[in-house]
Design an enzyme around this catalytic site. Structure first.
Site, PDB file in Angstrom:
ATOM      1  N   GLU A 155      -5.700   2.659   4.510  1.00  0.00           N
ATOM      2  CA  GLU A 155      -6.729   3.918   3.245  1.00  0.00           C
ATOM      3  C   GLU A 155      -6.749   4.723   4.563  1.00  0.00           C
ATOM      4  O   GLU A 155      -7.063   5.826   4.294  1.00  0.00           O
ATOM      5  CB  GLU A 155      -8.219   3.658   3.252  1.00  0.00           C
ATOM      6  CG  GLU A 155      -8.488   4.169   2.550  1.00  0.00           C
ATOM      7  CD  GLU A 155     -10.110   4.056   1.986  1.00  0.00           C
ATOM      8  OE1 GLU A 155     -10.838   4.278   1.238  1.00  0.00           O
ATOM      9  OE2 GLU A 155     -10.440   2.819   2.423  1.00  0.00           O
ATOM     10  N   HIS A 156      -7.932   5.006   5.807  1.00  0.00           N
ATOM     11  CA  HIS A 156      -7.309   4.837   7.071  1.00  0.00           C
ATOM     12  C   HIS A 156      -6.863   5.008   8.452  1.00  0.00           C
ATOM     13  O   HIS A 156      -6.963   3.844   8.268  1.00  0.00           O
ATOM     14  CB  HIS A 156      -9.269   5.111   7.569  1.00  0.00           C
ATOM     15  CG  HIS A 156      -9.849   4.948   6.194  1.00  0.00           C
ATOM     16  ND1 HIS A 156     -10.415   4.534   5.483  1.00  0.00           N
ATOM     17  CD2 HIS A 156     -10.488   7.272   5.196  1.00  0.00           C
ATOM     18  CE1 HIS A 156     -11.315   5.103   4.557  1.00  0.00           C
ATOM     19  NE2 HIS A 156     -11.198   6.659   4.837  1.00  0.00           N
TER      20      HIS A 156
END
Length: 888
Positions: A779-780
């Site tokens: 996600e990040h």
């Protein structure tokens, strides 16, 4: 069928080869050079192995090997005298677990002698034959048939030494219930390897299909053999399934079907077998959520029942049981749980009638499964222990421990624990805390904030694949609980929202919505907070405004044929903003600003109420700035249902976006799959996650702070550090910072749960780091690298990238301008984060002139004829007739 054979030395290649071969059944382990005493017990406990000891003369170890988990053992063909001398070693051992080797070159009389000596002590034989140049396949089969006749119905394995494996030999031997031992060195999972026998083709060679398309019906079951659904398999799909270790089937209309390739509901393949008639298959799989069925249910036959359903329910309750509920008390209070286990065990002992015994057994199983769930122990783990015990041939006396000895009884017949000076915990059978957050605060604070560490050079391919997996939190039981909520809101509308909000949030609402214009008193904020929101709003607006290309794409594909593409905003959108005890203006900004930029005509926000029934002023202020028409004062599945179906006060929307817990995610997925709702969603959701790639230029304190910024989201969050060429001292420095900073956080209790589930992966090169990151699809993604910007073009899969030491993920969460509503759980491989295009749709148009249709028409009529669509052909032909009539 085939029985793959591995030598002891080949095990050194890693356990993955053994586990892959085990997919089709037992694996024969032989010891031409190795010492069987060096065989790890874990191999026997986790695999299904036949041990070939035919080169050994010491049978004293056989009993121990069977106890350790060997499925069967092959003994040497001792002479008559030797049989007598070794009899004590195998006396009492189950015959079905023992085989005897018939050595290569044994004459018929010798074979008869071996069979006669061993016929009652063993269940079958391994015959070894040297494939000399003049010994062809037919002679091998004929000789094997003779041995089959000699031994009767026992198991018979044939090992051909020096010969080339073939599908026809497997099939011909199988006709006489004879299995062919196939050296792993001669087998391949690679469909393109013509030098070896493909293991999928070898396995499928004995199958029979009575279907015209040659496919095999395939029953797909989970670890507890609960049927998930029915598929079809081909030789090709079986080969792909064995090569990938996943559920791969043959669709009757679309060809090869990799289960979960588009939905994410993938399957880990555990075993393939065929039925007694060899015309149907069983795939045992580990199914990921939301399940097997295209309707987002776990099975195609309805919900689970019995113990497997209870286990799924408890997994869900561990994450979602509300504070104060009985289930939450059991998870949080270890003394209460252990007391209930002891109580139910005693009541089961005292039960007499069949009904009472069933009742008390159910109670005991329930509380035992709570303890298992708290400790992360699955039903499959318990069953694996039972299977291992079933393989043991040694038996212990099984007497009760002294404190439960029934030689002394109370007046009611209950056992009296003997007081021996033991502690209170020992007397009551209490152990150390078995689950996260199950103990006291002091006990929780003893849990070390430390990540696991792996070195890529020392991991097997299977271990690396496992590192890519995320914690599974959403279950079919969640969906089963959400469906009635959705149906209730659809049927009763606002009345259901009032009732459900009072039930789940403990808030009695006076109204389900706030309508614009919102009163200024609902937006009272400190000046610094208002300014921070304004700054974040402007940055997010600028970035998302730049994403929108308002021009019309116009292409003349051929003279007289013009195609265009233009965008239109999705008219009505619903934005779910988590809240309640939390204040999340950032999520309102990240969803609302791009919706406003896109030009959506109606924006509806749903957010849970605070305990007094109000909505956080920060959220109302952002709702005002983005021009929202309505704020729905509700959360969870009921809020999603209200926006999906509409109520008297809540406008129905066309698309629902935003993060949320398992119930919100399940509700969004149900709404999207319900054609009557006519609503789409942004993306699937999962726990928050972050991956950091760091080299020797990194600041350990910065790296640790970034890891902790996501680890504090929740106990199921996962953070990963890929350390590129870092020295031991550098890794230790980061670990110290994680521990020191983590212990100082207000949410340290959450960090103590999430950090131990996270890990550090040490790699040697940036190429290894980028390859792993792209397969993980975080996600990040944070690049703590020297000249970090040079590596951005190597990023293939990520929700959002943070480049360099001064780009913390927190900036993207709040105010840099990018969006923080991002794909998790690996969905970054195929989904983008929320952006302006999330809130628009593109429409195409085409305009043909008379001349353009004249040029294109014959192509269209030809293709329509090929597809048998006469009306399509005629719609063009009738025009072409008029156009061309003028030229005649």
């Amino acid at each position: 069928m085939i029985v793959p054979e591995l030598t002891f030395g080949e095990l050194g290649e890693g356990p993955s080869i053994l586990s892959r071969l085990n997919l089709i059944g037992d694996v024969l382990l032989s010891f031409p050079t190795g010492n069987v005493d060096e065989l790890p017990v874990a191999v026997l406990q986790t695999a299904s192995c036949i041990l070939d000891l035919s080169n050994e003369n010491d049978t004293r170890k056989v009993k121990q090997l069977l106890d350790d988990g060997a499925r069967r053992v092959i003994l040497p063909a001792f002479s008559a005298d030797e049989v007598e001398s070794c009899g004590s070693a195998i006396e009492g051992l189950p015959a079905e677990r023992l085989l005897v080797a018939i050595p290569a070159g044994a004459k018929e009389v010798r074979v008869s002698e071996i069979v006669e000596h061993w016929k009652t002590a063993t269940s079958g034989y391994l015959w070894e034959v040297d494939a000399t140049p003049d010994l062809d396949e037919t002679l091998i089969v004929e000789k094997a048939k003779q041995i089959r006749q000699s031994i009767g119905d026992g198991n018979l394995l044939v090992r051909v030494v020096g010969g080339r494996l073939s599908v026809s030999l497997i099939r011909r031997l199988h006709e006489f219930n004879i299995d062919l031992v196939a050296p792993a060195s001669g087998l391949s999972f690679d469909l393109g390897d013509s030098t070896k026998l493909n293991i999928g083709e070898a396995f499928a060679s004995v199958l029979i299909s009575d279907r015209s398309d040659g496919l095999f019906p395939t029953v797909v079951v989970d670890e507890q053999r609960v049927a998930l659904g029915l598929c079809y398999s081909s030789v090709e799909s079986i080969s792909h399934a064995l090569r990938t270790g996943q559920g791969v089937y043959q669709s009757r209309t679309r060809g090869l079907w990799y289960k979960g390739a588009s939905s994410g509901a993938t399957q880990k393949l555990l075993k393939i077998s065929y039925d007694c008639d060899e015309d149907a298959l069983q795939f045992i799989v580990k199914q990921t959520d939301p399940g097997f069925c295209h309707r987002n249910t776990r099975t195609c036959f309805g919900p689970d029942s019995g113990i497997s359903h209870l286990a799924a329910t408890l997994r869900s309750r561990k994450a979602t049981a509300p504070a104060g509920s009985y289930t939450r008390r059991l998870f949080d209070d270890r003394d209460l749980l252990h007391s209930k286990i002891m109580e139910e065990a005693e009541e089961l002992c005292n039960a007499k009638s069949a009904e009472d015994i069933a009742w008390e057994t159910a109670d005991l199983i329930y509380f035992a499964l709570v303890k298992c769930t708290a400790a992360g122990v699955s039903l499959a783990d318990v069953e694996a222990q039972l299977d291992r015990r079933a393989r043991k041939v040694s038996r212990r006396p099984g007497n009760a421990k002294p404190k439960w000895d029934m030689s002394g009884k109370a007046s009611n017949g209950s056992p009296v624990p003997k007081q021996t000076g033991a502690s209170h915990d020992e007397i009551n059978g209490l152990q150390e805390p078995i689950s996260p957050r199950n103990g006291t605060r002091a006990e929780d604070e003893k849990k070390e904030i430390k990540m696991k560490t792996y070195i890529i050079a020392e991991t097997t391919p299977e271990q690396r694949r496992n590192l890519l997996l995320r914690p599974i939190i959403k279950t079919e039981e969640i969906i089963a609980r959400v469906r009635p909520i959705m149906a209730d809101v659809r049927q009763r509308g606002d009345e259901a929202i009032f009732d459900l909000t009072e039930r789940f949030d403990g808030v009695k609402l006076s109204s389900t919505v706030l309508k614009a214009p919102f009163p200024s008193t609902a937006m009272l904020l400190p000046q610094n907070v208002r300014q921070a929101i304004d700054q974040a709003y402007e940055n997010i607006r600028r970035f998302h405004e730049a994403q929108l290309d308002r021009s019309v794409l116009r292409v003349e594909t051929m003279p007289g044929v013009v195609c265009t593409r233009f965008f239109r905003p999705i008219e009505r959108v619903g934005l779910y903003v988590p809240g309640g005890t939390a204040v999340l203006p950032s999520s309102t900004l990240m969803l609302g600003v791009p919706a406003k930029v896109a030009g959506c005509s109606e924006i509806v926000i749903a957010t849970p109420p605070r305990k007094d029934g109000s909505v956080a002023p920060e959220v109302i202020y952002v709702a005002h700035k983005i021009g929202a028409s309505t704020v729905v004062v509700a959360g969870g599945a009921q809020a999603v249902a209200a926006m999906a179906y509409g109520t008297a006060s809540v406008p129905k929307v066309d698309k629902i976006c935003g993060p949320g817990n398992q119930y919100v995610t399940a509700a969004k997925m149900i709404a999207q799959s319900d054609s009557s709702a006519m609503v789409s969603i942004d993306m699937p959701a999962g726990p928050s996650e972050l991956l950091v790639i760091a080299d020797s230029s990194c600041n350990p304190a910065y790296v640790a702070s970034d890891l902790l910024s996501q680890a504090e989201h929740g106990a199921d969050s996962q953070v990963v550090l890929i350390a590129v060429g870092l020295a031991d001292a550098d890794v230790a420095a980061i670990e110290r910072e994680v521990k020191t900073q983590g212990e100082a956080l207000p949410r340290a209790a959450i960090v103590r749960e999430s950090i131990p589930k996270s890990y550090i992966l040490r790699v040697d090169t940036m190429e290894q780091a980028m390859d792993f990151s792209n397969r993980y699809a975080p996600e990040h993604l944070i690049l703590h690298l020297e000249e970090a910007e040079n590596w951005v073009d190597q990023v293939q899969n990520a929700g959002s990238v943070f480049v360099g030491p001064y780009s913390p993920e927190s900036c993207g969460d709040y105010a840099s301008g990018t969006n923080h509503t991002l794909p998790t759980y690996g969905y970054a491989r195929m989904y983008s984060g929320v952006n302006t295009l999330t809130f628009v749709k593109h429409i195409t148009s085409q305009m043909l002139t008379r001349e353009g249709l004249d040029r294109l028409g014959d192509t269209v009529t030809t293709l329509a004829e090929v597809e048998g669509l006469e009306a399509h052909r005629n719609a063009v032909a009738i025009r072409l007739k008029d156009i061309r009539a003028g030229r005649e």
